[in-house]
Design a protein around this motif. Structure first.
Motif, short mmCIF file in Angstrom:
data_model
loop_
_atom_site.label_atom_id
_atom_site.label_comp_id
_atom_site.label_asym_id
_atom_site.label_seq_id
_atom_site.Cartn_x
_atom_site.Cartn_y
_atom_site.Cartn_z
N ARG A 126 0.82 -1.21 0.00
CA ARG A 126 0.00 0.00 0.00
C ARG A 126 0.85 1.26 0.00
O ARG A 126 0.53 2.25 -0.64
N LEU A 127 1.96 1.21 0.73
CA LEU A 127 2.76 2.42 0.94
C LEU A 127 4.23 2.04 0.91
O LEU A 127 4.62 1.02 1.50
N VAL A 128 5.04 2.84 0.22
CA VAL A 128 6.50 2.63 0.25
C VAL A 128 7.12 3.77 1.06
O VAL A 128 6.74 4.93 0.88
N VAL A 129 8.04 3.42 1.93
CA VAL A 129 8.71 4.41 2.77
C VAL A 129 10.20 4.37 2.47
O VAL A 129 10.80 3.29 2.43
N ALA A 130 10.78 5.53 2.23
CA ALA A 130 12.22 5.63 2.00
C ALA A 130 12.75 6.74 2.88
O ALA A 130 12.14 7.81 2.98
N GLU A 131 13.87 6.50 3.51
CA GLU A 131 14.45 7.52 4.40
C GLU A 131 15.80 7.96 3.86
O GLU A 131 16.56 7.13 3.33
N THR A 132 16.07 9.23 4.00
CA THR A 132 17.39 9.71 3.61
C THR A 132 17.77 10.90 4.49
O THR A 132 17.00 11.33 5.33
N SER A 133 18.95 11.37 4.25
CA SER A 133 19.51 12.43 5.09
C SER A 133 19.28 13.81 4.46
O SER A 133 19.15 13.93 3.24
N ALA A 154 7.79 13.34 6.68
CA ALA A 154 8.26 13.57 8.06
C ALA A 154 9.73 13.97 8.02
O ALA A 154 10.46 13.65 7.07
N ARG A 155 10.11 14.67 9.06
CA ARG A 155 11.52 15.07 9.20
C ARG A 155 11.88 15.04 10.68
O ARG A 155 11.22 15.70 11.49
N ALA A 156 12.85 14.26 11.01
CA ALA A 156 13.33 14.21 12.40
C ALA A 156 14.62 15.01 12.46
O ALA A 156 15.66 14.60 11.91
N ARG A 157 14.52 16.15 13.10
CA ARG A 157 15.67 17.07 13.16
C ARG A 157 16.83 16.44 13.93
O ARG A 157 16.62 15.82 14.96
N PRO A 162 24.04 16.03 14.70
CA PRO A 162 23.66 17.44 14.73
C PRO A 162 23.63 18.00 13.30
O PRO A 162 24.54 17.75 12.51
N ALA A 163 22.53 18.67 12.97
CA ALA A 163 22.33 19.27 11.64
C ALA A 163 22.21 18.24 10.53
O ALA A 163 22.33 18.58 9.35
N ASP A 164 21.96 17.01 10.89
CA ASP A 164 21.78 15.96 9.88
C ASP A 164 20.43 15.29 10.16
O ASP A 164 20.33 14.36 10.97
N ASP A 165 19.38 15.81 9.48
CA ASP A 165 18.02 15.33 9.73
C ASP A 165 17.75 14.02 9.00
O ASP A 165 18.34 13.75 7.94
N ARG A 166 16.81 13.26 9.52
CA ARG A 166 16.27 12.12 8.77
C ARG A 166 15.01 12.59 8.06
O ARG A 166 14.06 13.08 8.69
N ILE A 167 14.99 12.47 6.72
CA ILE A 167 13.81 12.83 5.94
C ILE A 167 13.13 11.55 5.49
O ILE A 167 13.76 10.66 4.93
#
Ligand SMILES: CC(C)(COP(=O)(O)OP(=O)(O)OC[C@H]1O[C@@H](n2cnc3c(N)ncnc32)[C@H](O)[C@@H]1OP(=O)(O)O)[C@@H](O)C(=O)NCCC(=O)NCCS
Length: 191
Positions: A126-133, A154-157, A162-167
């Motif tokens: 149903r849904l594909v999730v990909a995470e990157t920096s 979503a974005r995890a600050r 530090p200064a490298d978020d997970r998008i």
């Protein structure tokens, strides 16, 4: 012409080379990818066939599937790794996708992604999730996902550092009609 197909245990060093050549992954990340590779590839037969996973079953470590993109000379140009996300209803993680730096912008990533999505649709995902920096050296991945219809959800600050978020990027695989039905069922407001 790029061909997509099964990855074999003999491709392990090439996968390591592609990841190290990208120069954006830490050694620990490369090690994680190789551990997944070892758990997913059938070392007895030396072959991994993603088609063998015919349903979205309760996840186990071997639920990771690998796919390769091959040059006409049968050299591994890139690979993708995906799996059903544990404890979800038909959500899947696109865990890795990487193309040899010397072969980028030639469509290999697109061919791989299209095939991953085709296989996931076949599994009724149903849904594909990909995470990157959020780092500037990950801009290729962000451009690639956006180009293929993924949206930042979503974005995890400061997640990775530090200064490298997970998008988090997601893409719905089902039809819009189905998505609307689902939203209505959950009482969500849709635009
Ligand atoms: C992301 C990646 C897999 C894309 O592979 P690729 O084979 O170069 O991708 P494609 O040639 O199919 O590119 C398709 C489209 O994606 C977008 N894109 C790809 N690379 C891009 C870049 N560096 N900057 C902006 N957009 C980019 C473009 O819209 C491109 O179409 P175009 O070339 O016609 O403009 C590759 O850059 C890579 O391996 N990056 C390092 C690993 C990584 O970050 N993986 C994702 C997280 S695991």
């Amino acid at each position: 012409m790029t061909r997509v197909g099964a990855i074999e245990s003999r491709h392990r060093d090439r996968i390591a080379g592609i990841l190290r050549g990208a120069e954006i992954f830490r050694d620990e990340e490369v090690d994680v990818a190789l551990d997944l590779f070892d758990s997913a590839v059938d070392t007895a037969s030396g072959v991994h066939d993603a088609k063998a996973a015919s349903t979205i079953a309760p996840p186990v470590s071997s639920d990771y599937s690998f796919l390769g993109a091959f040059t006409p000379e049968d050299e591994l140009a890139g690979f993708a790794c995906y799996r059903p996300t544990p404890a979800t209803d038909r959500t899947c993680d696109l865990y890795w996708i990487a193309v040899d730096p010397d072969r980028r912008r030639m469509g290999s990533g697109t061919i791989l992604l299209n095939e991953v999505e085709r296989r996931l649709k076949g599994l009724n995902a149903r849904l594909v999730v990909a995470e990157t920096s959020s780092r500037s050296d990950h801009s290729a991945a962000r451009g690639f996902y956006l180009r293929h219809g993924y949206v930042e959800t979503a974005r995890a600050r400061h997640f990775y550092a530090p200064a490298d978020d997970r998008i988090t990027f997601t893409k719905r695989l089902q039809s819009r009609g189905k998505a609307l039905e689902e939203s209505a069922a959950h009482g969500a407001v849709t635009s």
